[in-house]
Design an enzyme around this catalytic site. Structure first.
Site, short mmCIF file in Angstrom:
data_model
loop_
_atom_site.label_atom_id
_atom_site.label_comp_id
_atom_site.label_asym_id
_atom_site.label_seq_id
_atom_site.Cartn_x
_atom_site.Cartn_y
_atom_site.Cartn_z
N ARG A 24 0.87 -0.84 -0.19
CA ARG A 24 0.47 0.47 0.24
C ARG A 24 0.68 1.01 0.13
NH1 ARG A 24 -4.25 -1.75 4.02
NH2 ARG A 24 -4.60 -3.71 3.42
N SER A 54 -8.06 -0.92 0.96
CA SER A 54 -8.31 -1.34 2.29
C SER A 54 -10.10 -0.29 2.27
CB SER A 54 -8.04 -2.32 3.46
OG SER A 54 -8.89 -2.97 4.20
N ASP A 86 -16.59 -1.26 4.68
CA ASP A 86 -15.30 -0.10 4.31
C ASP A 86 -15.23 0.02 3.00
OD1 ASP A 86 -14.45 -2.78 3.81
OD2 ASP A 86 -11.84 -2.63 4.68
N ARG A 141 -14.71 -4.95 6.06
CA ARG A 141 -14.69 -4.64 7.63
C ARG A 141 -16.53 -4.00 7.45
NH1 ARG A 141 -9.03 -2.14 9.64
NH2 ARG A 141 -7.61 -3.08 8.28
N THR A 176 -1.93 -9.90 14.15
CA THR A 176 -2.74 -10.19 13.23
C THR A 176 -2.52 -9.84 11.88
OG1 THR A 176 -3.33 -7.87 15.09
CG2 THR A 176 -3.41 -7.29 12.47
N GLU A 186 -10.97 -10.12 14.55
CA GLU A 186 -10.23 -9.20 14.58
C GLU A 186 -11.10 -8.02 15.39
OE1 GLU A 186 -6.13 -10.29 11.91
OE2 GLU A 186 -7.52 -7.69 11.28
N SER A 231 -10.19 -5.07 15.12
CA SER A 231 -10.03 -4.06 13.61
C SER A 231 -10.91 -3.95 12.16
CB SER A 231 -8.66 -3.59 12.70
OG SER A 231 -8.97 -5.34 12.19
#
Length: 564
Positions: free
Chosen positions: A24, A117, A290, A295, A359, A378, A380
């Site tokens: 990224r 993401s 997301d 997510r 993670t 998770e 997150s």
């Protein structure tokens, strides 16, 4: 005569190391001459290895700025490298869960996902490229290490510039490539496969009937925010066409290259408009997803926030409400280390195994493939199951709706009943985004020494004292393949089970993101604390954590970017 293969001389670029979920960077970095082509070549060489010739990959992305250009480059480079077939979403568009589903259903060799993401998009925003393996999940460390090594040594890449595919039109495209023969690109409907998968997992008629009648005879209103990300077309088909939700309650369902200028991260900060609308009390349930659709955030009436750690535990506790699991042998659950241990308590009561991993969804993949877990998550805002090898936002909302259709209770009631049975794992996370990397690294170096020195000591704030029982830098030995992941986060564990966790995130594109996690367990017998605000309950621990790491001194930050 076949399409000619061109070999292009290039030079390596520093920093093309895939993080937790791929490479990224800011869009302008990917727009540098040869930058994207270098990395795609490295992905094909390092990700597929000796299987590259004749391989088939799924390709798609979340529609963010630069996706279409990257898809075209992947098609042309794949043709030149002897791959036999690409399955590409229409307009180069596929959510991350949809890519995983296609890889598994088609039994192909992997996939390339174009996404950053939950990071912002647009010409000055973020872009990303991620390789998923033949199980549908993110590449493990040994593959991303191989990809990175190739990026440091690359001197050329191969490309067929005359292979041109109109990805806007569903169809079958064939090319004869010089030296390797037939190369096929199948452009497919981006939504169909994933929708069929969801229909096979959940009882859509029962959910539709529940939405229509609710638990009190009036229609259940579900407000869903796709944040102009990848879930929009899937949400429209599933929740409007198939489940009968009101179209006006489906927000921002048109994907946009810059996500409409919003930050497509489904949390209380970036999905504030959704939260504010839930606070009015006219909607029974809310959800946000997301940028790439993996997510989720779940809200109850009056914006009752379901902590992701609780969401995972509630789904685990009611897993038999979901038809997909009724005839499957559910033997265990898993969570990432920073995630509060609510699901562990469910596993213990059910006599199942609970796993704590670093993670990164790739660690769950091994456990799933080995038949050790059925559900994982998770903190997150990621929740998922064995149906694919990625977290899956829409799946999580459907799981909640299926549970509601069986229990006939509100979201808040189900969560509070869960606390009354298991106790409450109170949790918060502080994110300090885009911190100057030097300061962030100095903080973590200082903190490790500070954490180690605190073992056995008493730490106090706001008149509350905690005694340190254990400190470490979390290390994980994979029970399936024996691989070891070291230095996965600094932990301070107190005698009462409360925890502080500090780690640098691998999901940013620039600078560093420092994450501070704080959690504490409240017994079901402590009725007062069960219903108190998480912020009030955790304030002393937060103050201890900030003093321990000297956040402001090292970073200059007086407050976090996001609190969840």
């Amino acid at each position: 005569m076949g399409v000619q293969v061109q070999k292009v001389g290039t030079k390596s670029f520093a920093g093309q190391k895939p993080g937790t979920s791929g490479l990224r960077k800011r869009v302008p970095e990917f727009q540098q001459e040869h930058y994207t082509e270098n990395f795609v070549q490295a992905v094909l060489d390092g990700g597929l290895g000796s299987k590259k010739k004749g391989s088939t990959l799924v390709v798609g992305g979340d529609g963010r700025f630069l996706c279409k250009e990257a898809v075209n480059a992947i098609i042309q480079i794949s043709a030149a490298n002897g791959l036999s077939r690409l399955v590409v979403g229409q307009d180069g568009f596929l959510s991350t869960p949809a890519v995983s589903s296609l890889i598994r259903n088609l039994k192909v060799d992997g996939g390339i996902i174009l996404t950053a993401s939950h990071n912002p998009g647009g010409p000055k925003g973020d872009f990303g490229i991620k390789f998923n393996c033949d199980n549908g999940g993110p590449a493990p460390d040994h593959i991303t290490d191989a990809i990175y090594k190739i990026t440091t040594e690359i001197s050329s890449y191969s490309i067929c510039r005359d292979v041109v595919v109109d990805t806007g039109v569903i169809g079958h495209y064939e090319f004869d490539i010089e030296g390797s023969g037939k190369f096929v690109v199948d452009v497919i409907d981006s939504v169909e496969d994933y929708v069929e998968l969801m229909k096979s997992i959940f009882d859509f008629p029962a959910i539709r009937e529940y939405i229509k009648s609710g638990s009190g005879g009036s229609e259940l209103r579900v407000l869903i925010d796709s944040m102009h990300g990848a879930t929009g077309p899937y949400v429209s088909t599933i929740f409007n066409d198939l489940l009968g939700c009101n179209g006006s309650d489906l927000l921002r369902t048109v994907p946009k290259p810059d996500f409409g200028g919003c930050h497509p991260d489904p949390n209380l900060t970036y999905a504030k408009d959704l939260v504010d609308r839930l606070k009015v009390g006219e909607v029974d349930m809310g959800a946000a997803f997301d940028g790439d659709g993996d997510r989720n955030m779940i809200l109850g009436k009056n914006a009752f926030f379901v902590c992701p750690s609780d969401s995972l535990a509630v789904i685990a506790n009611h897993i038999q409400c979901i038809p997909y699991f009724k005839n499957r042998n559910v033997v265990g659950f898993a969570r990432s280390m920073p995630t509060a241990a609510a699901v562990d308590l469910v596993a213990k009561k059910k006599g199942l195994q609970a796993y704590e991993t670093p993670t990164g969804w790739k660690y769950f993949g091994n456990l799933m493939d080995d038949g050790r877990i059925a559900l994982c998550g998770e903190e997150s805002f990621g929740t998922g199951s064995i149906h694919i090898r990625e977290k899956d936002g829409i799946w999580a909302l459907l799981a909640w709706l299926q549970i509601l259709s069986v229990q006939k209770k509100s979201v808040e009631t189900i969560v509070r009943e869960h606390w009354a049975e298991y106790g409450r794992n109170v949790f918060t996370r502080y994110d300090y985004e885009n911190v100057e990397s030097g300061g962030a690294n100095l903080l973590m170096t200082f903190l490790e020494a500070s954490v180690n020195a605190s073992k056995g000591k008493e730490l106090s704030a706001n008149g509350v004292t905690y005694k340190v029982a254990l400190t470490d830098n979390f290390e994980y030995t994979d029970p399936v393949d024996g691989s070891i992941a070291k230095k996965q986060g600094l932990r301070v564990i107190f005698e009462d089970g409360s925890r502080l966790v500090f780690r640098l995130s691998g999901t940013g594109s620039a600078g560093a993101t420092i994450r501070l996690y704080v959690d504490s367990y409240v017994s079901p017998d402590d009725k007062t604390k069960l219903n108190a605000s998480a912020q009030d309950l955790l304030r002393p621990l937060v103050l201890i954590a900030l003093d321990l790491c000297k956040m402001e001194q090292f970073t200059g930050r007086k407050a976090p970017t996001v609190i969840t």
